[in-house]
Structure formats: C-alpha cells, structure tokens
Write a protein that holds these residues in place. Structure first.
Motif, short mmCIF file in Angstrom:
data_model
loop_
_atom_site.label_atom_id
_atom_site.label_comp_id
_atom_site.label_asym_id
_atom_site.label_seq_id
_atom_site.Cartn_x
_atom_site.Cartn_y
_atom_site.Cartn_z
N HIS A 20 0.87 -1.21 0.03
CA HIS A 20 -0.05 0.12 0.17
C HIS A 20 0.81 1.19 -0.03
O HIS A 20 1.93 1.35 0.83
CB HIS A 20 -0.79 0.12 1.27
CG HIS A 20 -1.81 1.23 1.27
ND1 HIS A 20 -2.79 1.38 0.65
CD2 HIS A 20 -1.59 2.23 2.48
CE1 HIS A 20 -3.43 2.71 1.06
NE2 HIS A 20 -2.49 3.24 2.09
N GLY A 22 1.44 4.40 1.35
CA GLY A 22 0.94 5.29 2.41
C GLY A 22 0.99 4.22 3.58
O GLY A 22 1.73 3.38 3.61
N ILE A 24 -0.19 2.16 6.53
CA ILE A 24 -0.98 1.47 7.25
C ILE A 24 -0.36 0.43 8.64
O ILE A 24 1.02 0.31 8.49
CB ILE A 24 -1.84 0.27 6.44
CG1 ILE A 24 -0.99 -0.50 5.66
CG2 ILE A 24 -2.88 1.04 5.61
CD1 ILE A 24 -1.74 -1.59 4.84
N ASN A 38 -5.14 -0.45 10.72
CA ASN A 38 -5.48 0.94 10.74
C ASN A 38 -4.66 1.96 9.92
O ASN A 38 -3.54 1.41 9.55
CB ASN A 38 -5.29 1.55 12.17
CG ASN A 38 -3.88 1.78 12.63
OD1 ASN A 38 -3.43 0.75 13.07
ND2 ASN A 38 -3.62 2.94 12.57
N GLY A 39 -5.14 3.07 9.50
CA GLY A 39 -4.22 3.92 8.66
C GLY A 39 -5.04 5.31 8.34
O GLY A 39 -6.51 5.39 8.05
N GLY A 40 -4.40 6.44 8.66
CA GLY A 40 -5.17 7.63 8.36
C GLY A 40 -6.31 8.04 9.15
O GLY A 40 -7.42 8.56 8.82
N GLY A 41 -6.30 7.52 10.42
CA GLY A 41 -7.31 7.85 11.43
C GLY A 41 -8.56 6.76 11.25
O GLY A 41 -9.57 6.80 11.92
N TYR A 44 -9.47 -0.68 8.56
CA TYR A 44 -9.84 -1.49 7.77
C TYR A 44 -9.76 -3.07 7.83
O TYR A 44 -8.92 -3.46 8.46
CB TYR A 44 -8.85 -1.22 6.42
CG TYR A 44 -8.62 0.30 6.08
CD1 TYR A 44 -9.55 0.85 5.20
CD2 TYR A 44 -8.13 1.14 6.73
CE1 TYR A 44 -9.51 2.23 4.91
CE2 TYR A 44 -7.66 2.41 6.28
CZ TYR A 44 -8.74 2.97 5.47
OH TYR A 44 -8.91 4.46 4.98
N ARG A 55 -12.93 -0.40 4.38
CA ARG A 55 -12.97 0.34 5.45
C ARG A 55 -14.24 0.04 6.27
O ARG A 55 -15.29 -0.29 5.83
CB ARG A 55 -13.31 1.86 5.00
CG ARG A 55 -13.22 2.73 6.28
CD ARG A 55 -13.10 4.32 5.94
NE ARG A 55 -13.06 5.26 7.17
CZ ARG A 55 -12.76 6.53 7.13
NH1 ARG A 55 -12.36 6.98 6.02
NH2 ARG A 55 -12.97 7.01 8.26
N ARG A 63 -10.46 9.32 14.25
CA ARG A 63 -9.19 9.75 14.64
C ARG A 63 -8.53 8.65 15.57
O ARG A 63 -7.90 8.74 16.60
CB ARG A 63 -9.03 11.07 15.40
CG ARG A 63 -9.60 12.26 14.55
CD ARG A 63 -9.64 13.53 15.48
NE ARG A 63 -8.09 13.92 15.60
CZ ARG A 63 -7.85 14.89 16.59
NH1 ARG A 63 -8.81 15.45 17.43
NH2 ARG A 63 -6.57 15.23 16.97
N ASN A 65 -6.05 5.52 16.52
CA ASN A 65 -4.57 5.36 16.54
C ASN A 65 -4.32 3.82 16.22
O ASN A 65 -5.35 3.00 15.89
CB ASN A 65 -3.81 5.69 17.82
CG ASN A 65 -4.35 5.30 19.03
OD1 ASN A 65 -4.80 3.98 19.18
ND2 ASN A 65 -4.89 6.17 19.99
N ASN A 66 -3.29 3.09 16.43
CA ASN A 66 -2.94 1.85 15.98
C ASN A 66 -3.11 0.80 17.35
O ASN A 66 -2.66 -0.27 17.25
CB ASN A 66 -1.63 1.76 15.40
CG ASN A 66 -0.58 2.24 16.36
OD1 ASN A 66 -0.41 2.14 17.38
ND2 ASN A 66 0.72 2.63 15.68
#
Length: 273
Positions: A20, A22, A24, A38-41, A44, A55, A63, A65-66
C-alpha cells in the motif's frame, strides 16, 4: 512510503499479502480469516483471499490510532480514538462496524489486549499528575479499572497469554526496556528478557507455546518508526529468543495481537521508502 502487510511462519518465511502506498499499521487476525489494520485515522478489513483495504464504519470515531483488537469470540472490535475526548479513549463496536460504545472513562487509554474469556481488557494509560504510563485492566463493557503495574518508568503493550494466567508486557526500569509478565491480579512479576536489545510488544501465541516480540537496537528511546528492527520468537515459559526476520519498521509493525488462530503464523507490517 510503501507499507507491506506480511505474514510470517515459525520458520521465518515471510509472505507479502498487500502493498500500500501510504501508512497502514498494526494488523490483527480475525478467526474468520481476514486481517484488520489502521491508517489515516480509520480502520480497515483486509480479506486474505483477495487482499484490499475495506473500510470499517466506526461512526463518530475518525481519529483512530494503532491500538485496536478483536475479541476472542470474534464479535467485537476494540478501538482507541481521540475524536471526542481529545486524547486516546477505548471504545468497542461490532466487528462489522457500527456505533462505538465507550469503555474507559479516564484518558488517555490505549487498548492492547483482551482476556481469553472476553471478560476484561488490558491497556496502557496515564493517570494522575505525573502522567506516567502504566498498565490497567477493566471490564470489557467498561468500569472496574484496576492498576496492574506501578513500579515502572513506563509500561506498555499488555497482552494475555492463551490460558489467561499471565499478562505479558514491556516495562522500562533504569533506562532499559525488557519483557515482563505478571498475573492478572498484579502479583508474581517476572522479567522474561534481559539482553542488550530494547524489547517491545510481546504477543503470546494462541496455542500457548511461543511469544513473538519486536526488538530495537540497544539505546533506542521509546518505540519509534523508521528503524531497523527484528522480530523475535521465544518459548512462552521463557528462555533464549531467536530472530525470525529483520526489517525496517518499529512503530506500527507489531503493536497489537497479531497471531493466526492456530498459532502457526502471525501478521506484521514493514515499510520501505
């Protein structure tokens, strides 16, 4: 940045299931055979038969986190999100998505583990004036917060063993970070590693045999990303650990429970520029 979602077996063989562009992070493994990241808040689902980011609806919680994970029964998803309170708070929601239900009243709280019977959660939290991060447990539906550790400069990453008799975590004392385990009532604290590496995020396997963890180079402060690290495997009763694979990662690689239900493989993230 390229994020690679990977599977690793006990022999150290690595399979890349998704690349990916970006960031994750932090894969979980659902009993039905898909992963959660997770990714970008957002969070998935990744079906292993046709890997792609799908998603999951988390309502107002955007928002994230991981620090997230799936209940032992597979019905619930715990998330850590700071949309409403402004600092990390633990919620649970149906694993297919829905409206989050608040679990922790006190913040910040970062989810990390679910007891095998599904009755309690283990997490890191900062309380009081000093805001030192220690470990807590509470009822899975919320309430009954109990302090698990109090004698560390920082404690993090709690995860229950397969039989629920121990909670593993990483703890910092005198500027060194090792793996420890403790009974769920806070008794019988044991140091489980003591080598030169900076050891984080222990995850006991579902069959009770092994613990996988993340090893940073000596001198690492905290659990940063963008480092050359190793994934290590050790027997659950303690003893020498061995390197499974080396990679570029750290934060996001192995933050949360990640084992396949049978205990033969686990999921992790690695990163390339």
């Amino acid at each position: 940045m390229i994020s690679e979602l990977c599977l690793c077996d006990l022999g150290g063989e690595v399979e890349v299931v998704l690349r990916h562009e970006g960031l994750i992070e932090a894969p979980n493994w659902h009993p039905d055979g898909y992963l959660v990241v997770n990714g970008g808040g957002a969070i998935y689902r990744v079906p292993l038969e046709a890997p792609a980011l799908e998603r999951i609806d988390t309502g107002f919680a955007v928002r994230l986190n991981n620090d997230h994970g799936i209940s032992p029964c597979g019905r619930w998803l715990a998330i850590s999100d700071h949309t409403e309170p402004g600092s990390s708070c633990i919620y649970r929601l149906p694993v297919e998505g829905g409206t989050p239900e608040r679990v922790t009243e006190a913040t910040p709280s970062w989810w990390h583990g679910w007891s095998p019977d599904g009755a309690r959660m283990a997490y890191a939290g900062a309380r009081g004036d000093r805001r030192v991060v220690q470990l807590y447990t509470c009822a899975a539906e919320g309430g009954d917060e109990r302090l698990l550790t109090g004698a560390f400069d920082h404690a993090d990453g709690p995860d229950y063993g397969a039989d629920g008799q121990w909670i593993w975590f990483n703890g910092e004392r005198e500027a060194r970070v090792d793996l420890w385990r403790v009974r769920p009532d806070g008794t019988e604290l044991e140091r489980m590693t003591g080598g030169p590496t900076v050891d984080w995020f222990p995850h006991p396997s579902p069959d009770g045999r092994n613990v996988v963890f993340l090893a940073y180079p000596p001198g690492t402060v905290g659990h940063p990303g963008g480092r050359d690290v190793a994934l290590m495997l050790m027997p659950s009763e303690g003893g020498a650990a061995r390197v499974l694979t080396r990679l570029h990662g750290g934060q996001g690689t192995l933050n949360v429970p990640c084992w396949e239900p049978g205990g033969g493989r686990f999921a992790f993230m690695r990163y390339t520029a």
